[in-house]
Design a protein around this motif. Structure first.
Motif, mmCIF file in Angstrom:
data_model
loop_
_atom_site.group_PDB
_atom_site.id
_atom_site.type_symbol
_atom_site.label_atom_id
_atom_site.label_comp_id
_atom_site.label_asym_id
_atom_site.label_seq_id
_atom_site.Cartn_x
_atom_site.Cartn_y
_atom_site.Cartn_z
ATOM 1 N N ILE A 162 0.838 -1.209 0.000
ATOM 2 C CA ILE A 162 0.000 0.000 0.000
ATOM 3 C C ILE A 162 0.867 1.250 0.000
ATOM 4 O O ILE A 162 0.598 2.215 -0.733
ATOM 5 C CB ILE A 162 -0.938 -0.015 1.221
ATOM 6 C CG1 ILE A 162 -1.911 -1.196 1.130
ATOM 7 C CG2 ILE A 162 -1.707 1.289 1.344
ATOM 8 C CD1 ILE A 162 -2.777 -1.369 2.341
ATOM 9 N N VAL A 163 1.941 1.244 0.778
ATOM 10 C CA VAL A 163 2.801 2.423 0.874
ATOM 11 C C VAL A 163 3.610 2.614 -0.400
ATOM 12 O O VAL A 163 3.809 3.746 -0.876
ATOM 13 C CB VAL A 163 3.724 2.309 2.100
ATOM 14 C CG1 VAL A 163 4.704 3.470 2.164
ATOM 15 C CG2 VAL A 163 2.904 2.250 3.381
ATOM 16 N N SER A 164 4.103 1.532 -0.981
ATOM 17 C CA SER A 164 4.979 1.637 -2.156
ATOM 18 C C SER A 164 4.258 2.117 -3.408
ATOM 19 O O SER A 164 4.913 2.489 -4.381
ATOM 20 C CB SER A 164 5.632 0.272 -2.428
ATOM 21 O OG SER A 164 4.630 -0.710 -2.691
ATOM 22 N N LYS A 165 2.919 2.109 -3.385
ATOM 23 C CA LYS A 165 2.180 2.604 -4.560
ATOM 24 C C LYS A 165 2.318 4.112 -4.715
ATOM 25 O O LYS A 165 2.054 4.635 -5.807
ATOM 26 C CB LYS A 165 0.709 2.233 -4.429
ATOM 27 C CG LYS A 165 0.450 0.735 -4.576
ATOM 28 C CD LYS A 165 -1.037 0.432 -4.459
ATOM 29 C CE LYS A 165 -1.286 -1.072 -4.609
ATOM 30 N NZ LYS A 165 -2.719 -1.422 -4.472
ATOM 31 N N CYS A 166 2.680 4.816 -3.663
ATOM 32 C CA CYS A 166 2.847 6.270 -3.733
ATOM 33 C C CYS A 166 4.301 6.597 -4.053
ATOM 34 O O CYS A 166 5.228 5.967 -3.538
ATOM 35 C CB CYS A 166 2.441 6.932 -2.409
ATOM 36 S SG CYS A 166 0.728 6.628 -1.940
ATOM 37 N N HIS A 167 4.498 7.575 -4.916
ATOM 38 C CA HIS A 167 5.848 7.962 -5.322
ATOM 39 C C HIS A 167 6.588 8.606 -4.155
ATOM 40 O O HIS A 167 5.990 9.243 -3.268
ATOM 41 C CB HIS A 167 5.789 8.938 -6.502
ATOM 42 C CG HIS A 167 5.160 8.328 -7.718
ATOM 43 N ND1 HIS A 167 5.779 7.365 -8.471
ATOM 44 C CD2 HIS A 167 3.945 8.546 -8.295
ATOM 45 C CE1 HIS A 167 4.996 7.010 -9.476
ATOM 46 N NE2 HIS A 167 3.865 7.710 -9.389
ATOM 47 N N LEU A 168 7.894 8.426 -4.134
ATOM 48 C CA LEU A 168 8.739 8.941 -3.066
ATOM 49 C C LEU A 168 8.955 10.434 -3.266
ATOM 50 O O LEU A 168 10.016 10.906 -3.704
ATOM 51 C CB LEU A 168 10.080 8.198 -3.044
ATOM 52 C CG LEU A 168 10.932 8.364 -1.776
ATOM 53 C CD1 LEU A 168 10.182 7.847 -0.558
ATOM 54 C CD2 LEU A 168 12.255 7.638 -1.934
ATOM 55 N N THR A 169 7.926 11.219 -2.952
ATOM 56 C CA THR A 169 7.950 12.678 -3.062
ATOM 57 C C THR A 169 7.324 13.279 -1.806
ATOM 58 O O THR A 169 6.771 12.568 -0.959
ATOM 59 C CB THR A 169 7.173 13.153 -4.301
ATOM 60 O OG1 THR A 169 5.803 12.708 -4.192
ATOM 61 C CG2 THR A 169 7.791 12.599 -5.579
ATOM 62 N N ASN A 170 7.398 14.602 -1.713
ATOM 63 C CA ASN A 170 6.796 15.271 -0.567
ATOM 64 C C ASN A 170 5.282 15.107 -0.549
ATOM 65 O O ASN A 170 4.663 14.991 0.509
ATOM 66 C CB ASN A 170 7.161 16.762 -0.574
ATOM 67 C CG ASN A 170 8.614 16.998 -0.183
ATOM 68 O OD1 ASN A 170 9.190 16.238 0.582
ATOM 69 N ND2 ASN A 170 9.218 18.053 -0.728
ATOM 70 N N ASP A 171 4.664 15.124 -1.730
ATOM 71 C CA ASP A 171 3.208 14.971 -1.801
ATOM 72 C C ASP A 171 2.766 13.534 -1.588
ATOM 73 O O ASP A 171 1.597 13.287 -1.281
ATOM 74 C CB ASP A 171 2.700 15.466 -3.160
ATOM 75 C CG ASP A 171 2.978 16.946 -3.367
ATOM 76 O OD1 ASP A 171 3.062 17.673 -2.349
ATOM 77 O OD2 ASP A 171 3.134 17.367 -4.530
ATOM 78 N N GLY A 172 3.677 12.585 -1.751
ATOM 79 C CA GLY A 172 3.274 11.190 -1.658
ATOM 80 C C GLY A 172 3.074 10.694 -0.237
ATOM 81 O O GLY A 172 2.373 9.701 -0.025
ATOM 82 N N PHE A 173 3.653 11.372 0.760
ATOM 83 C CA PHE A 173 3.545 10.858 2.125
ATOM 84 C C PHE A 173 2.121 10.932 2.641
ATOM 85 O O PHE A 173 1.614 9.966 3.226
ATOM 86 C CB PHE A 173 4.479 11.633 3.057
ATOM 87 C CG PHE A 173 4.281 11.294 4.499
ATOM 88 C CD1 PHE A 173 4.692 10.065 5.007
ATOM 89 C CD2 PHE A 173 3.632 12.183 5.351
ATOM 90 C CE1 PHE A 173 4.481 9.737 6.331
ATOM 91 C CE2 PHE A 173 3.427 11.853 6.676
ATOM 92 C CZ PHE A 173 3.845 10.636 7.163
ATOM 93 N N GLN A 174 1.463 12.075 2.464
ATOM 94 C CA GLN A 174 0.097 12.212 2.970
ATOM 95 C C GLN A 174 -0.824 11.177 2.343
ATOM 96 O O GLN A 174 -1.678 10.597 3.013
ATOM 97 C CB GLN A 174 -0.417 13.629 2.701
ATOM 98 C CG GLN A 174 0.293 14.725 3.494
ATOM 99 C CD GLN A 174 0.084 14.585 4.995
ATOM 100 O OE1 GLN A 174 -0.896 13.989 5.440
ATOM 101 N NE2 GLN A 174 1.012 15.125 5.777
ATOM 102 N N THR A 175 -0.651 10.926 1.056
ATOM 103 C CA THR A 175 -1.491 9.924 0.378
ATOM 104 C C THR A 175 -1.208 8.519 0.918
ATOM 105 O O THR A 175 -2.134 7.738 1.182
ATOM 106 C CB THR A 175 -1.233 9.975 -1.132
ATOM 107 O OG1 THR A 175 -1.471 11.305 -1.610
ATOM 108 C CG2 THR A 175 -2.152 9.008 -1.862
ATOM 109 N N ALA A 176 0.079 8.187 1.099
ATOM 110 C CA ALA A 176 0.422 6.856 1.597
ATOM 111 C C ALA A 176 -0.093 6.647 3.022
ATOM 112 O O ALA A 176 -0.637 5.582 3.350
ATOM 113 C CB ALA A 176 1.946 6.674 1.552
#
Length: 492
Positions: A162-176
């Motif tokens: 579930i976490v790895s589906k979000c890109h490693l960016t600043n915006d990706g943390f909140q989504t993950a």
């Protein structure tokens, strides 16, 4: 003119009131309030003076009279503000010194705190959620992309997917984090899991202290988890006590029923929880004394199945009796009371070793403290509630201390009956105690005492008691003069 004179005199009166107050009665907060009050008074004085000077009501003689009054009031204002500022700075410095000293005293190197890897378990999600939030999310030095990197490292299995589906960016943390919370923040499953544990408790077959303690711990863990999920269990006493009663062995259940005074009222879990604590502590004590861990419950039998039960019991078996192990040298050849290495220690080191190993200071057994010790033996030197090996040498001995390596607990400890017989055999003088019953009161004298400590003067009231054998100081005065102290145990 009259208004200006009244305001100027108010500044002088303010300084007089400040000087009449002892420095010990001031704090940095009261000084700040007084400074603001004096500033407000001076602003009024200055305004009245300017209005009076620039008006046409004063002639040259009046101006010559007003100016000295204004200058003298200004000097009083400066002097009072300076005194308050110096005292305020001194109080702030003292507080900072106390904080620095406290920080130095408690400046210990703590181990690093980190959360475990989350593998997608519903039960471990609340712990992981709160720990990751406290360590990583609320860390202001970490950027969102760094938080997402740590989140990837702290997840495995389905949670990692579930976490790895979000890109490693600043915006990706909140989504993950939101996707992970939506997946495992399932209150219904968490509650159902705790209810399943509560309604499927394992029954205790034998009178075993560890088994009863595990049953009690499982029930309390379920109650705590349900309360964390805002489940109202204030009226669950009948359910919890019944479930626990069905899992208890026969002897423990009978003892619990005997403790109930009103047999018609619903029992409280608080009372049953207290009973279980006393019960498993008793079983642990008996197990430690007897050297056995499990005691099978003795079930009643009638005459019809008596022969059948005898035939079932007449079978060959092999019993394994554990030997006593010395907790100090780990030897199974002797007990702690017969250990030569333990005997070579100083009395203070023996007491420290027993306290660190959660052992009794009276019978030297582990698993309980001296207040819960069931042994009837005391120190045979002073007859107090401690072992003879722990007797302080500062007290004049009444008997010769054993020096041989072959002493045992029975040789060292003495029962209360033996102690009473020994006291009866000694010659004592009869002492008659008398007292006077009178309605007259006694008035003790007091005195004002000046204390000089760390360049500070303190005035306190002392009570003069010529019959007292010790001197005491109040906690508030100790804090006020910042007197160094240390904690100790003493008999008053």
């Amino acid at each position: 003119m009259d208004k200006f004179i009244r305001l100027a005199d108010a500044v002088t009166e303010f300084e007089a009131d400040y000087n009449d107050t002892a420095q010990t009665d001031h704090t940095k907060y009261t000084l700040a309030i007084q400074q603001d009050e004096l500033k407000a008074i001076w602003r009024k004085v200055k305004t009245a003076y300017e209005e009076l000077v620039h008006s046409d009501r004063l002639d040259a003689t009046g101006v010559a009279t007003v100016k000295p009054k204004y200058k003298s009031s200004y000097a009083v204002y400066l002097r009072c503000m300076s005194n308050m500022a110096e005292l305020h700075a001194k109080l702030v410095k003292n507080d900072n010194d106390v904080e620095d000293m406290s920080a130095r005293e408690h400046n210990i190197q703590l181990p690093s705190c980190d959360t475990d890897v989350f593998k997608g378990d519903y039960l471990s999600w609340p712990t992981f959620r709160d720990m990751f939030t406290a360590i990583y999310i609320r860390n202001k030095r970490l950027t969102p992309v760094e938080k997402l990197f740590h989140l990837n490292q702290k997840t495995e299995g389905e949670a990692r997917e579930i976490v790895s589906k979000c890109h490693l960016t600043n915006d990706g943390f909140q989504t993950a984090w939101k996707n992970l919370s939506d997946r495992y923040e399932n209150k219904r499953i968490l509650v159902n899991t705790q209810l399943k544990i509560l309604f499927n408790l394992e029954a205790v077959e034998n009178e075993c202290g560890s088994s009863i303690k595990k049953l009690q711990r499982d029930i309390n863990n379920c109650i705590s988890s349900l309360q964390c999920h805002q489940i109202d269990i204030s009226n669950w006493d009948a359910i919890i006590t019944y479930l626990c009663s069905t899992k208890l062995p026969e002897t423990t259940l009978a003892l619990w029923e005997q403790t109930i005074e009103n047999k018609t009222e619903i029992s409280k879990w608080v009372d049953m929880n207290k009973f279980l604590s006393q019960r498993f502590q008793t079983l642990e004590t008996v197990s430690d004394i007897r050297g056995s861990k499990n005691y099978p419950t003795t079930l009643p039998h009638n005459s019809n199945n008596h022969m059948e039960s005898q035939q079932k019991r007449l079978k060959p078996f092999q019993a394994s009796v554990p030997k006593a192990i010395c907790t100090f040298c780990k030897s199974n050849e002797h007990k702690l009371s017969s250990c030569q290495e333990f005997f070579n220690l100083a009395t203070a080191d023996r007491i420290s070793f027993l306290k660190n190993n959660n052992s009794c200071l009276n019978c030297l057994s582990s698993g309980h403290v001296v207040s819960r010790c069931k042994s009837s033996f005391n120190c045979r030197i002073c007859h107090l509630r401690h072992h003879t090996l722990l007797h302080s040498q500062t007290v004049p001995p009444k008997a010769t201390f054993p020096t041989s390596n072959s002493f045992s607990t029975d040789d060292i400890a003495s029962s209360s009956a033996q102690a009473q017989a020994r006291r009866d055999s000694t010659n004592t003088n009869n002492v008659q105690a008398c007292f006077v019953n009178t309605s007259k009161g006694v008035l003790l004298g007091t005195a004002r005492v000046n204390i000089f400590f760390k360049n500070n003067n303190f005035t306190v009231r002392a009570l003069i008691d010529s019959g007292s054998e010790a001197s005491f100081i109040t906690e508030s005065l100790k804090r006020k003069i910042n007197l160094p102290s240390k904690r100790m145990r003493a008999q008053v």
